[in-house]
Structure formats: structure tokens, C-alpha cells
Design an enzyme around this catalytic site. Structure first.
Site: not given
Length: 826
Positions: A210, A252, A343
Site C-alpha cells: 500500500d 488495494m 490479491h
């Protein structure tokens, strides 16, 4: 470093996995061994630290049979003694058991040697495993972890994880003296053990896709995750264009919008949603639809909207991809699809940057531990621009958590201020290039006619930089003009005005859409000036390598003879060679490194499958060894040849000695394929073919040799996300620079304007900052004959390449053995 031989160091990965964690483990293990430390890995993160090693499965560590001669076994502190302990394959393939009887069952704190971690940095995820441990969050759990560490004699810990993992590390260190006292009182450790382990040394590295940690520009794994996202969007673009569709992508980023932001910038998205800068709760649907409708009205066939998983509006209400899709479908009538990348963003092999930076950070982590005292804070190893930094760990964690707190309190300006400056600049850059304004922002008298030219060889990011400049020009009211095919094209009147939509798809295009060549303006400086005057250019941007720098110098020197050159002129470095003086990064160099990494990974598979093969790989780079050197660091090459150092017979003789001794130390039947990188002009005599034949002849039965020339493959391909994002950022700074100097020139009363020397400048990245350097000042730092800077920040990386393959130790050991043999013979 004085305590290196006494320190026993362990490394663990905790929290989520991210690409580059294996590079950290590899770098920490190898650096620590070089410094004389014992090295251990902890399987399954903090959970493994709590579980420790069961008494029935504690391994008795000794040098693996067949590794070396009995003479070398007599030196327990010797490098060769730390070569391998036999568990590398078990850790890498995940079986946990070996036919020979070795097992990892019941063992979570495992000693590793040099070869036990070889080849790891090319693997995604973390080979030693990671887990979120609830037990370690309790004091009893940490007491057990401390006991397990002391039993193995470990007194230093490297933790790679997110802010929660690093906070846990700092708590562990703070409690350590009390934990040791309690263990001594319980009789679980001796007084001697308590004395030896009175102080725990800890250092943290941030592993998070992130990129959500403050006080560092990049976290380990974030660049690779951005690669995965951009690859997906690049693939989606073609089907979106074909069907004139809209795609909403969820990426994400629960508390940080870096991935969504940088993907938006790198892929030319139409709209983004990030938690740090949420849209107005009552107006965002209208604003998004108006913005996208404007794009559609000018003929844009595809729409890309990127939503961070933690996206919210100004009232903290979550914004979901499915809802955005419904808005686009219902209000604009667009055929809209949702893609959740999930993912897949975590997976895949690490990109070049996620091999190089974690390696440098791992080396720094060991240095920080060796210098640690009870009075120094726990450090986090970060990076600013291009400099590895140490910052107090808890300061970084505190600032990171303040971002989430500011968002929760709806203090969004504070949340943005707590992110690094590049984050804020990237957000401004996104809107500057994505928003299609109805009315220009600048009054008519401040508007310019801006010429843009590509000079030199093509490089990834040239088109992205041009697109950003064009979009900004149109937003402000300037007129952007493309000069095709360099100065030759200018003299042939190959000039036309660029449009907002015309450059829309340029972000992902490699090479040069404008065309480029190496011709300099001195082919006819007077005619070039006449063309500047004919087209009434008010500013000039050159995107290119050393030729662009030289061209800018010629134009600036020509100001005294040709008034047409008295305009702001800038050079934005773009060359795979990265040979422009002073700047540490040029556009295209990251793309080229990734192309080299991909090629070398494939070549190394062939070399390793053959067990005993050395590949001599020839790279481009001109008379600058950047690509070869950093490529060697990113691929684990054991030898690198560059023009700066050249090649001579003594060097080749030592290289052959090293290869022979290294292959002799490999486990029988398990020799590793190895890479040698050679810059194309390292030597006119010792060519790639000559070196390959020499290695083949000298290798005898130990190793074979083959060659591979990567050639112009290093110039092509889709530009890397980092090159695209950097292109936008630097291009917009170039536009701000020429606007400023144009306005300063307008203030002059004289009919003939005189541009100051500083208005002809090169934008550079130096250490932790972006700096402007006038072209006159650049000259003193340039080696004009060899077309490179006089001082290269990466030159010392060759020593690191050699250190990470233990070249000094292996050559020294071989020389020592030869001397002892000669003494015995006499």
C-alpha cells in the site's frame, strides 16, 4: 562493526506478504555473514518466534558435508564455514522435509548460511513465511519469544512488515530488559545468558504494497504491486477502447490511496477515488459524470475509473466500485464493467526496483544493528528519492497513524500534508492531466507557444512526459507544438500542434511518438534560430539523453548571436543509459532495468538448469555502466564489466580464479548457473565473445560458458509505471519552470529580451530532492568526451555486487590456501 563476530542476528517477515521481502532476507543474511555475524531466519513471523524450536527437533548446526576441505573446517569463523547449513532448499520449495532426513518440522528459528538464500530475491512473496500472531501481542507471548531467542543466542532482530509489525518490534525491544529479568527469576535462563542478552537490537523495514508508511517514499513491495495493477489496466485498455466501454477497477489501499493514485497517473485514468482526498459527498457523482462526459464529447472511446478499497466521500461514507459502475451506467448510459484485482496485486516476481532498494535497505539494516547501543532508538530503514535513510521507527509509525486519525476526523488537508511531497505532487499532476478545462486558466498575454522535441535515442517515458506537458499546456491556454524527428525535422518544417485527445494513449507507448535522432542543433544553428523565430516559440522542452543536454548547451551559447533563443529552455533527462550529469535518474532507465531483469531471469533459468554454465550477457548503455551495474545488483550477477573501470588481463585472471573457486565450493551435483554482465563498450579488445571463450576454456570440467546480447530489447517495450509516473511529475515541473521564466521575461522593458543563464536548465534528481541546474553549471560536472557525468552515485554499487557474491572472501581464501600449500611443500 566491532561486535560483528559476536552478534547473532535473526530476520523475520510479518503481516502481509509483499514482493521484495525475499530480497531483504537475502541481503540481511549475506551482509551479516560478511560482517562476521551468525545469521538466522524466523519462519512464520512473530508466530514462529513464539513457537521456537521444539527440543526434539533442534538442529545441530555444522558445515554441510562435502562443502569444503578439512583444513577450512578448522576455521569456524571463516566465510566458507557459513556457506550453507542445508536448509535452503527446504525453505525455498516449501516441502519442509528432505529425502536425506532433514526437516523443518518443529523448527521455526533456523540458522542459514550464504548459499541457503541464493536466488531468493527473484521470488515473489516471502519464502520464510509470514503470519499475524495474536499470541505475540500478549506479554506472555513476548516472554516466550524472548526465551526462544535467548536459547538460540540471538541478540539482534530485523523485522520486515507493516506499521503493526514494526510497533510490535519496538514494544518487544522496550520490554526486553524486563522480560530477561523475569526469565532469570523463573530459572529459565542462566545469569550468564541474562548478562549476554541484556540489550536487544532491533531494526525495521517496511514491507507493504500500500506504500502507507510515513517518512519513506517507497515501501517494499509497492513498486511491484503497481506493476501488476498497470499491467492489468494496460490489458483492459484495449478491450475498453474496442467496445467503447467504461471500466471501474478496485485496487488495494485500505487506508492509503498511493496505488490508486499512481495507477491513475501512470495509466491515464479518467477519475480516481482515494481516502486522503475524498470527493464532496453531495456532488461527486455530478462531478465525475461531468468530467467523463467532457472526455466522451471530444471523442474518447474508453473510460477508466480507479477506486481504492478504502475510498470514502467527505462524510466518510464508503465508495464502492459497484456503486460507481451503476452511476456511470444509469447517468451516462455507458457500457460499464467492474474489475476487482484483489490479491493478484501481491503476486508475481519483484520488479527491478523491488530487488535493488530492498537489497540496499537490507545492507543498511545490518549496519544499523552493528552500530546500535542501548541509547539509540529503534530505526526504520526507508528511502527518500534515491537515498537510503534511517528514521526513528516510532516517529514514522506515529505519523502514519496520524494520517488515519486525520481522515477519521475529516481533516483531509492534514492527511495530505502527512503524506510525502511526491504524493501531493502526483495528485495535482493527475488532475492537471486528466481534467479537460472549458476555459484556459491563464490570461491571453501569459499564454505561450511551447515547442516539444525528443532528442537522442528512444527511452521509456518520453511519450508520457510529452502527454503530460501537452495536457498541461491546453489546461493553461498554451499551444503545444510537436517537433518531429529532432532538429532535422525542425529544419524540414515537420512541426504540428498537438491536441488533448491526440496524446491520450501515449502513456503506455514505448519509444518515441515524435521520432528522435542524435543530430545536434549545430548542423545549422542559424537555420534553427530562424525556425524558432518563424514559429514564434516562447519556450522549448527537450526530452532526451546526453545529446539533449549538449543541444541545450549549444542553444544557450547561441543566445548571444540569435535572439530567438532568448526563451526558457529545459532539458528533461530521458535515456536508458542514465548518463546525464548530476541527475540520479533519467526516464527510461527503470524500464530498461526491468527489461534486463526479465531477460536475465530467463537466461539464468537456462544457466541453472545446465548446473555449471556461466552466461556472459551484453547490455547497452554507451560509455556509462549504470544499466550493467544496477542490472547486476538486480539479477545477482557475480561479475560486471563497465566502461568506467574497463577490462584488463589481471582483472580477467582474477575473475577466472573466482569462478573456479566458487564452482568448486558448490554442493556436488547442485552447481548454480551464474551471470556475468558486460557493458557493450567496456573494452574494444576483450569483447563479449572473447570473454565467453576464455571462461569456457579456463572452466574445464567445472563450468561451461555461453553468451547473450540483449541489444535494443533494452530500449523497447511498455514503459514501467515508475517511469510513467516520474515522467508526469518532472514534466509538470518543467512546465512550471518555463511559465515562471516566461513571465519574468515579459517584465523586461527592452524590445529585445535577454534571457538569464538560469532560464536554460536541466531538471535533476539529487539525493532527496528535485533540483534545477543551469546548463552552464552542468558542464563542470560532465565528461564531454565520454558522454557521462564525472561522478556517478552508483559507482560504489559494483563493490556491493562483488560483496554479495563473496568475491573478496573467496579470492582471499583461495590465496591463503595456496600460500599454506606452498609452505607445506617447502
Amino acid at each position: 562493526m566491532t561486535d560483528g563476530k559476536k552478534m547473532k542476528l535473526a530476520v523475520l517477515t510479518s503481516g502481509g506478504d509483499s514482493a521484495g521481502m525475499n530480497a531483504v532476507v537475502r541481503a540481511v543474511v549475506k551482509t551479516a555473514i560478511i560482517k562476521g555475524c551468525e545469521t538466522w531466519i524466523v519462519r512464520e513471523g512473530y508466530e514462529g518466534l513464539v513457537r521456537g524450536n521444539s527440543e526434539g527437533n533442534r538442529h545441530t548446526y555444522s558445515l554441510e558435508k562435502g562443502t569444503s576441505s578439512p583444513r577450512l573446517k578448522e576455521h569456524p569463523d571463516d566465510f566458507v564455514h557459513n556457506l550453507r547449513y542445508g536448509d535452503g532448499e527446504l525453505l525455498k520449495d516449501g516441502t519442509g522435509d528432505h529425502p536425506g532426513g532433514r526437516t523443518l518440522r518443529g523448527r521455526y528459528i533456523v540458522r542459514v548460511g550464504w548459499d541457503d538464500v541464493r536466488g531468493w530475491f527473484a521470488e515473489g512473496g516471502t519464502l520464510i513465511g509470514t503470519a499475524r500472531s495474536t499470541t505475540f501481542r500478549t506479554r506472555d507471548g513476548r516472554l516466550t519469544a524472548a526465551h526462544n531467542m535467548i536459547k538460540e543466542g540471538i541478540d539482534a532482530l530485523v523485522v520486515c512488515g507493516g506499521d503493526g509489525s514494526l510497533t510490535g518490534a519496538d514494544v518487544f525491544r522496550a520490554e526486553w530488559p524486563g522480560l530477561v529479568t523475569e526469565l532469570r527469576q523463573q530459572g529459565k535462563i542462566t545469569e550468564d545468558q541474562a548478562s549476554k542478552h541484556a540489550h536487544l537490537k532491533i531494526v525495521g523495514l517496511v514491507g507493504s504494497i500500500d506504500n502507507d508508511m510515513s517518512m519513506t517514499d517507497l515501501t517494499i513491495g509497492a513498486p511491484t504491486a503497481l506493476h501488476r495493477i498497470c499491467e492489468a489496466i494496460d490489458n483492459i485498455n484495449s478491450t475498453a477502447f474496442s467496445h467503447s466501454r467504461a471500466f471501474v477497477l478496485e485496487v488495494m489501499g485500505r487506508h492509503c490511496g498511493w496505488l490508486a493514485l499512481m495507477a491513475g497517473v501512470s495509466c491515464g485514468a479518467d477519475f480516481i477515488f482515494i481516502p486522503e482526498s475524498p470527493p464532496d459527498a453531495d456532488r461527486w457523482e455530478d462531478e465525475m459524470c461531468q468530467m467523463i462526459q467532457k472526455h466522451r464529447d471530444v471523442g474518447k472511446r474508453k473510460t477508466i475509473v480507479i477506486v481504492a478499497e478504502g475510498a470514502i466521500d467527505s462524510k466518510l461514507q464508503p465508495i464502492h466500485a459497484e456503486f460507481v459502475k451503476n452511476v456511470l451506467s444509469e447517468r451516462l448510459g455507458l457500457d460499464t464493467r467492474v474489475t476487482t484485482l484483489g490479491h493478484t496485486q501481491r503476486g508475481g516476481k519483484p520488479c527491478a526496483m523491488d530487488r535493488i532498494l530492498p537489497t540496499l535497505q537490507g545492507v543498511e539494516a545490518v549496519e544499523a544493528l552493528l552500530e546500535s547501543t542501548p541509547d539509540t532508538p529503534s530505526y526504520m530503514i526507508g528511502v527518500r528519492e534515491n537515498k537510503i535513510t534511517r528514521v526513528p521507527l516510532m516517529e514514522a509509525v506515529k505519523m502514519t497513524r496520524e494520517v488515519a486519525q486525520a481522515i477519521a476526523e475529516k481533516d483531509f488537508p492534514k492527511a495530505m500534508s502527512l503524506r510525502d511531497p511526491e504524493f501531493c505532487e502526483s495528485l495535482e499532476g493527475f488532475y492537471a492531466t486528466a481534467v479537460l478545462e472549458t476555459e484556459p486558466k491563464l490570461p491571453h498575454h501569459l499564454r505561450m507557444r511551447v515547442a516539444i522535441m525528443h532528442v537522442g535515442a528512444p527511452a521509456g517515458g518520453m511519450n508520457a512526459a510529452t502527454r503530460a506537458a501537452v495536457r498541461y499546456c491546453i489546461r493553461q491556454g498554451h499551444k503545444p507544438f510537436a517537433i518531429h524527428n529532432g532538429f532535422v525535422g525542425l529544419l524540414d518544417d515537420n512541426v504540428h500542434q498537438l491536441s488533448w485527445l491526440g496524446v491520450d494513449n501515449w502513456m503506455t507507448r514505448g519509444g518515441s511518438e515524435l521520432g528522435t535522432n542524435r543530430k545536434l542543433p549545430d548542423i545549422d544553428l542559424g537555420a534553427v534560430a530562424a525556425k524558432f523565430q518563424q514559429y514564434n516559440f516562447h519556450a522549448f522542452i527537450m526530452i532526451g539523453g546526453f545529446e539533449a543536454f549538449t543541444s541545450l548547451l549549444l542553444l544557450e551559447q547561441g543566445r548571444k548571436h540569435y535572439p530567438a533563443f532568448n526563451i526558457p529552455m529545459v532539458h528533461l533527462p530521458a535515456t536508458i543509459s542514465n548518463n546525464v550529469p548530476l541527475t540520479e535518474f533519467s526516464l527510461g532507465s527503470d524500464t530498461s532495468l526491468n527489461a534486463l531483469v526479465d531477460a536475465c531471469d530467463a537466461i539464468k533459468q537456462s544457466a541453472s538448469a545446465s548446473r555449471n554454465r556461466v552466461f556472459v550477457v551484453e547490455t547497452q548503455g554507451g560509455k556509462c555502466g549504470y544499466i550493467a551495474t544496477m542490472g547486476a545488483l538486480a539479477t545477482g550477477a557475480c561479475i560486471v564489466y563497465t566502461p568506467e573501470r574497463g577490462i584488463d588481463l589481471d582483472m580477467l585472471r582474477n575473475d577466472v580464479k573466482y569462478l573456479k573457486r566458487r564452482y568448486a565450493l558448490d554442493a556436488k551435483g547442485k552447481s548454480e548457473g551464474r551471470l556475468v554482465l558486460r557493458n557493450e563498450v567496456s573494452s574494444d579488445v576483450y569483447t563479449t565473445d572473447v570473454i565467453t571463450k576464455m571462461f569456457k576454456e579456463e572452466g574445464g570440467k567445472l563450468f561451461d560458458s555461453r553468451s547473450a546480447s540483449l541489444g535494443h530489447t533494452l530500449q523497447g517495450g511498455i514503459p514501467s509505471p515508475m517511469d510513467r509516473a516520474r515522467a508526469v511529475r518532472l514534466s509538470l515541473k518543467c512546465m512550471a519552470f518555463i511559465e515562471h521564466h516566461h513571465q519574468e521575461l515579459l517584465k523586461q522593458q527592452a524590445r529585445s529580451k535577454q534571457a538569464p543563464p538560469e532560464s536554460a536548465a536541466v531538471i535533476t534528481i539529487q539525493g532527496t530532492a528535485v533540483q534545477w541546474v543551469s546548463v552552464q553549471d552542468m558542464v563542470e560536472h560532465a565528461d564531454m568526451k565520454n558522454r557521462r557525468g564525472k561522478h556517478a552515485w552508483w559507482d560504489g554499487m559494483r563493490d556491493l555486487v562483488e560483496a554479495l557474491v563473496a568475491r573478496p572472501q573467496i579470492l582471499a581464501k583461495g590465496n591463503k590456501n595456496r600460500e599454506e600449500t606452498e609452505v607445506e611443500a617447502h
